[in-house]
Design a protein around this motif. Structure first.
Motif, PDB file in Angstrom:
ATOM      1  N   MET A   1       0.812  -1.172   0.000  1.00  0.00           N
ATOM      2  CA  MET A   1       0.000   0.000   0.000  1.00  0.00           C
ATOM      3  C   MET A   1       0.864   1.247   0.000  1.00  0.00           C
ATOM      4  N   LYS A   2       0.383   2.223  -0.691  1.00  0.00           N
ATOM      5  CA  LYS A   2       1.121   3.476  -0.797  1.00  0.00           C
ATOM      6  C   LYS A   2       0.600   4.458   0.250  1.00  0.00           C
ATOM      7  N   LYS A   3       1.521   5.079   0.996  1.00  0.00           N
ATOM      8  CA  LYS A   3       1.137   6.075   1.997  1.00  0.00           C
ATOM      9  C   LYS A   3       1.129   7.456   1.352  1.00  0.00           C
ATOM     10  N   ASN A   4       0.090   8.219   1.635  1.00  0.00           N
ATOM     11  CA  ASN A   4      -0.005   9.576   1.111  1.00  0.00           C
ATOM     12  C   ASN A   4       0.703  10.538   2.054  1.00  0.00           C
ATOM     13  N   ALA A   5       1.471  11.431   1.483  1.00  0.00           N
ATOM     14  CA  ALA A   5       2.153  12.446   2.277  1.00  0.00           C
ATOM     15  C   ALA A   5       1.704  13.812   1.775  1.00  0.00           C
ATOM     16  N   GLY A   6       1.419  14.735   2.705  1.00  0.00           N
ATOM     17  CA  GLY A   6       1.007  16.078   2.317  1.00  0.00           C
ATOM     18  C   GLY A   6      -0.467  16.307   2.608  1.00  0.00           C
ATOM     19  N   PHE A   7      -0.931  17.466   2.173  1.00  0.00           N
ATOM     20  CA  PHE A   7      -2.307  17.880   2.426  1.00  0.00           C
ATOM     21  C   PHE A   7      -3.116  17.810   1.145  1.00  0.00           C
ATOM     22  N   THR A   8      -4.371  17.553   1.307  1.00  0.00           N
ATOM     23  CA  THR A   8      -5.256  17.557   0.140  1.00  0.00           C
ATOM     24  C   THR A   8      -5.634  19.001  -0.182  1.00  0.00           C
ATOM     25  N   LEU A   9      -6.193  19.196  -1.338  1.00  0.00           N
ATOM     26  CA  LEU A   9      -6.602  20.524  -1.771  1.00  0.00           C
ATOM     27  C   LEU A   9      -7.693  21.085  -0.864  1.00  0.00           C
ATOM     28  N   ILE A  10      -8.597  20.270  -0.429  1.00  0.00           N
ATOM     29  CA  ILE A  10      -9.687  20.718   0.441  1.00  0.00           C
ATOM     30  C   ILE A  10      -9.138  21.162   1.791  1.00  0.00           C
ATOM     31  N   GLU A  11      -8.176  20.458   2.334  1.00  0.00           N
ATOM     32  CA  GLU A  11      -7.582  20.864   3.605  1.00  0.00           C
ATOM     33  C   GLU A  11      -6.889  22.235   3.475  1.00  0.00           C
ATOM     34  N   LEU A  12      -6.192  22.452   2.381  1.00  0.00           N
ATOM     35  CA  LEU A  12      -5.525  23.729   2.170  1.00  0.00           C
ATOM     36  C   LEU A  12      -6.533  24.868   2.029  1.00  0.00           C
ATOM     37  N   VAL A  13      -7.635  24.633   1.314  1.00  0.00           N
ATOM     38  CA  VAL A  13      -8.663  25.653   1.141  1.00  0.00           C
ATOM     39  C   VAL A  13      -9.301  26.001   2.484  1.00  0.00           C
ATOM     40  N   ILE A  14      -9.558  25.003   3.308  1.00  0.00           N
ATOM     41  CA  ILE A  14     -10.156  25.246   4.627  1.00  0.00           C
ATOM     42  C   ILE A  14      -9.216  26.080   5.496  1.00  0.00           C
ATOM     43  N   VAL A  15      -7.932  25.785   5.471  1.00  0.00           N
ATOM     44  CA  VAL A  15      -6.961  26.550   6.258  1.00  0.00           C
ATOM     45  C   VAL A  15      -6.920  28.006   5.779  1.00  0.00           C
ATOM     46  N   ILE A  16      -6.948  28.216   4.481  1.00  0.00           N
ATOM     47  CA  ILE A  16      -6.937  29.579   3.934  1.00  0.00           C
ATOM     48  C   ILE A  16      -8.189  30.336   4.349  1.00  0.00           C
ATOM     49  N   ILE A  17      -9.331  29.680   4.326  1.00  0.00           N
ATOM     50  CA  ILE A  17     -10.584  30.325   4.741  1.00  0.00           C
ATOM     51  C   ILE A  17     -10.536  30.702   6.224  1.00  0.00           C
ATOM     52  N   VAL A  18     -10.043  29.819   7.057  1.00  0.00           N
ATOM     53  CA  VAL A  18      -9.939  30.103   8.492  1.00  0.00           C
ATOM     54  C   VAL A  18      -8.990  31.269   8.738  1.00  0.00           C
ATOM     55  N   LEU A  19      -7.855  31.300   8.050  1.00  0.00           N
ATOM     56  CA  LEU A  19      -6.915  32.411   8.195  1.00  0.00           C
ATOM     57  C   LEU A  19      -7.532  33.727   7.721  1.00  0.00           C
ATOM     58  N   GLY A  20      -8.319  33.676   6.660  1.00  0.00           N
ATOM     59  CA  GLY A  20      -8.999  34.873   6.177  1.00  0.00           C
ATOM     60  C   GLY A  20     -10.001  35.407   7.187  1.00  0.00           C
ATOM     61  N   ILE A  21     -10.730  34.535   7.834  1.00  0.00           N
ATOM     62  CA  ILE A  21     -11.695  34.947   8.860  1.00  0.00           C
ATOM     63  C   ILE A  21     -10.970  35.564  10.050  1.00  0.00           C
ATOM     64  N   LEU A  22      -9.889  34.953  10.485  1.00  0.00           N
ATOM     65  CA  LEU A  22      -9.106  35.505  11.600  1.00  0.00           C
ATOM     66  C   LEU A  22      -8.539  36.883  11.243  1.00  0.00           C
ATOM     67  N   ALA A  23      -8.042  37.029  10.034  1.00  0.00           N
ATOM     68  CA  ALA A  23      -7.477  38.320   9.614  1.00  0.00           C
ATOM     69  C   ALA A  23      -8.568  39.391   9.541  1.00  0.00           C
ATOM     70  N   ALA A  24      -9.740  39.030   9.081  1.00  0.00           N
ATOM     71  CA  ALA A  24     -10.830  40.003   8.957  1.00  0.00           C
ATOM     72  C   ALA A  24     -11.300  40.500  10.319  1.00  0.00           C
ATOM     73  N   THR A  25     -11.178  39.693  11.349  1.00  0.00           N
ATOM     74  CA  THR A  25     -11.584  40.133  12.690  1.00  0.00           C
ATOM     75  C   THR A  25     -10.469  40.883  13.407  1.00  0.00           C
ATOM     76  N   ALA A  26      -9.210  40.604  13.071  1.00  0.00           N
ATOM     77  CA  ALA A  26      -8.098  41.239  13.784  1.00  0.00           C
ATOM     78  C   ALA A  26      -7.683  42.568  13.176  1.00  0.00           C
ATOM     79  N   VAL A  27      -7.800  42.752  11.873  1.00  0.00           N
ATOM     80  CA  VAL A  27      -7.315  43.960  11.206  1.00  0.00           C
ATOM     81  C   VAL A  27      -7.974  45.233  11.736  1.00  0.00           C
ATOM     82  N   PRO A  28      -9.294  45.307  11.936  1.00  0.00           N
ATOM     83  CA  PRO A  28      -9.867  46.560  12.449  1.00  0.00           C
ATOM     84  C   PRO A  28      -9.309  46.984  13.799  1.00  0.00           C
TER      85      PRO A  28
END
Length: 148
Positions: A1-28
């Motif tokens: 069996m082959k082991k997968n290494a790294g993140f999937t595209l969906i995981e990366l998109v979710i992290v970017i969305i969470v970071l965007g929400i945090l930035a939108a609340t902290a910037v003001p």
């Protein structure tokens, strides 16, 4: 069996969305720091004017000119014009009694105005009003800068 290494595209998109929400609340919160800093600087100007006026009055009392309507006292920074012991609202008075590097000043509006060099009419100006009698001391007022 082959082991997968790294993140999937969906995981990366979710992290970017969470970071965007945090930035939108902290910037003001960080944007308002500039206004707070300007306000604190003008409170510092107000305190410096109080200190300078009281030191000049003390020197006037020592020299015995605190009851005169006009005169001058000698300080280490030069002569300071006084009225009833307090600095006058002129460049020879309060402006020579206090050192406020980075702030502009001009006589006008019934006193001597001090403001941050990049101020607009929405910013705070501190106005020094000279003493008008032996029993009425100087006054310091904070208000929006005049338009001209």
């Amino acid at each position: 069996m082959k082991k997968n290494a790294g993140f999937t595209l969906i995981e990366l998109v979710i992290v970017i969305i969470v970071l965007g929400i945090l930035a939108a609340t902290a910037v003001p919160k960080f944007i308002n720091l500039q206004d707070d800093a300007k306000e604190a600087a003008m409170k510092g100007v107000e305190s410096a004017l109080h200190s300078a006026a009281n030191i000049v009055y003390s020197k006037s009392a020592i020299d015995g000119v605190e009851s005169n309507a006009s005169g001058s006292i000698s300080t280490s920074g030069g002569n300071v014009a006084v009225a009833y012991g307090y600095p006058t609202a002129t460049s020879a008075g309060i402006a020579s009694a206090v050192e406020l590097s980075g702030f502009d000043s001009v006589a006008g509006n019934g006193g001597y105005l001090f403001w941050n060099g990049a101020s607009t009419t929405n910013d705070t100006c501190v106005t020094y009003v000279e003493a008008t009698g032996e029993t009425t001391g100087y006054d310091i007022q904070s208000a929006n800068c005049p338009s001209s």
